[in-house]
Design a protein around this motif. Structure first.
Motif, PDB file in Angstrom:
ATOM      1  N   GLY A 224       0.827  -1.193   0.000  1.00 50.37           N
ATOM      2  CA  GLY A 224       0.000   0.000   0.000  1.00 50.37           C
ATOM      3  C   GLY A 224       0.861   1.243   0.000  1.00 50.37           C
ATOM      4  O   GLY A 224       2.039   1.201  -0.370  1.00 50.37           O
ATOM      5  N   VAL A 225       0.264   2.358   0.416  1.00 49.76           N
ATOM      6  CA  VAL A 225       0.999   3.616   0.391  1.00 49.76           C
ATOM      7  C   VAL A 225       0.543   4.493   1.552  1.00 49.76           C
ATOM      8  O   VAL A 225      -0.637   4.515   1.918  1.00 49.76           O
ATOM      9  N   ASP A 226       1.484   5.222   2.133  1.00 50.78           N
ATOM     10  CA  ASP A 226       1.192   6.135   3.234  1.00 50.78           C
ATOM     11  C   ASP A 226       0.675   7.450   2.658  1.00 50.78           C
ATOM     12  O   ASP A 226       1.435   8.227   2.079  1.00 50.78           O
ATOM     13  N   LEU A 227      -0.609   7.699   2.807  1.00 51.91           N
ATOM     14  CA  LEU A 227      -1.201   8.918   2.254  1.00 51.91           C
ATOM     15  C   LEU A 227      -1.019  10.122   3.174  1.00 51.91           C
ATOM     16  O   LEU A 227      -1.124  11.262   2.719  1.00 51.91           O
ATOM     17  N   ARG A 228      -0.742   9.880   4.435  1.00 53.08           N
ATOM     18  CA  ARG A 228      -0.533  11.006   5.351  1.00 53.08           C
ATOM     19  C   ARG A 228       0.647  11.849   4.876  1.00 53.08           C
ATOM     20  O   ARG A 228       0.606  13.076   4.925  1.00 53.08           O
TER      21      ARG A 228
END
Length: 323
Positions: free
Chosen positions: A274-278
């Motif tokens: 996944g990916v860290d959107l923060r």
């Protein structure tokens, strides 16, 4: 939008908190609650404003269905307001909430007024003693009151029951029949504490139920946006659903991604991918956010590997990944 395997991804589950007011043994037992609290203090959940930015980006990618989860979403005071704001985003077709029902009675009307379409109530037993032993709380009557309040408010209500080894399916079905709501049986996924609770297959349960309720036939009516397969039994007025992640892999039609409470866009419960959107929220533009989400969704894995536990890379509690 479509992922690399041609699946249309139009469903986003948004966890708004890891906190919960129950301590279900297969999800967040007392032994794990302290660790979850410590993580929350070190890395707090997204703000409502941050979540809405992600929803707007998701809408731009073709996401139309949203489900608010946790932890227990109703322990977060902004939950009802968030539902209202998501429903107002152009393109939103539905907003639902998954709850343990303990606080549902007090906010069912507000949820309906905010535009909430459906409520899935997690309920694994209707025996008060067993409920207290399983959840660590004597709160079954509160959950029942919440179910009644949600129905009276005009919300579409479904019951979710985890298919544990100790499951008393007939009691749950008779309660669902009495309340005139569908019940779905969910195979336990080997994530977090759930590894110790993986039970028999839903297919075996489906056949077993025919002894009490007569032959079953597929229910061809669309009952929701998720992976549940519904059947109709001869002696029941309500459909019974089966979500068979382990023994009936439905990855080929998976249409969802998940947002954890801390802003990680998760592509599959089985993997940490996944990916860290923060980080993008803090340092990028709205266009950056949409592009990063699109690139991540495109790489959604083809299927889970729950049948091969050694290949799993996800080791967090289910409550911490918005399952």
């Amino acid at each position: 939008m479509k992922d690399q395997y041609g699946r249309t991804i139009d469903y986003l589950r948004i966890s708004i908190t890891d906190a919960c007011n129950l301590r279900c043994r297969y999800c967040m037992p007392e032994s794990a609650a302290g660790c979850a609290l410590e993580q929350a203090e070190q890395n707090p959940p997204l703000t409502v404003e941050e979540m809405l930015k992600i929803v707007h980006a998701a809408a731009g990618l073709g996401i139309t269905h949203y489900r608010i989860t946790g932890g227990e979403p109703l322990v977060r005071k902004e939950c009802v307001g968030l539902v209202q704001k998501i429903k107002a985003v152009p393109g939103t077709a539905s907003v639902g909430i998954t709850t343990n029902g303990v606080r549902l009675a007090s906010c069912a009307r507000d949820l309906k007024a905010a535009g909430c379409d459906s409520v899935n109530v997690s309920l694994d037993t209707v025996d008060a003693a067993e409920f207290a032993a399983l959840t660590g709380r004597d709160a079954l009557e509160q959950v029942k009151q919440g179910i009644c309040a949600a129905k009276e408010a005009g919300l579409l209500v479904k019951l979710n029951a985890v298919h544990r080894k100790e499951l008393h399916a007939q009691e749950l079905i008779e309660f669902a029949e009495q309340e005139k709501v569908p019940v779905r049986f969910i195979e336990v996924m080997p994530v977090g504490a759930g590894k110790s609770y993986v039970g028999p297959s839903n297919e075996a349960l489906k056949t077993e139920l025919e002894q009490w309720y007569g032959a079953c036939t597929p229910d061809l009516e669309k009952e929701g946006n998720g992976p549940a397969a519904y059947v109709r039994y001869e002696k029941l007025s309500m459909p019974v659903g089966f979500i068979s992640a382990i023994h009936g892999k439905f990855c080929g039609s998976c249409n969802r991604v998940r947002l954890t409470s801390r802003g990680f866009l998760k592509l599959c419960l089985c993997y940490e991918n996944g990916v860290d959107l923060r980080e993008v929220l803090q340092n990028g533009t709205a266009a950056d956010l949409r592009d990063v989400m699109a690139q991540a969704i495109l790489k959604k894995p083809m299927e889970h590997c729950f049948e091969r536990p050694k290949d799993m890379t996800e080791h967090h509690l289910m409550s911490g990944i918005g399952g």
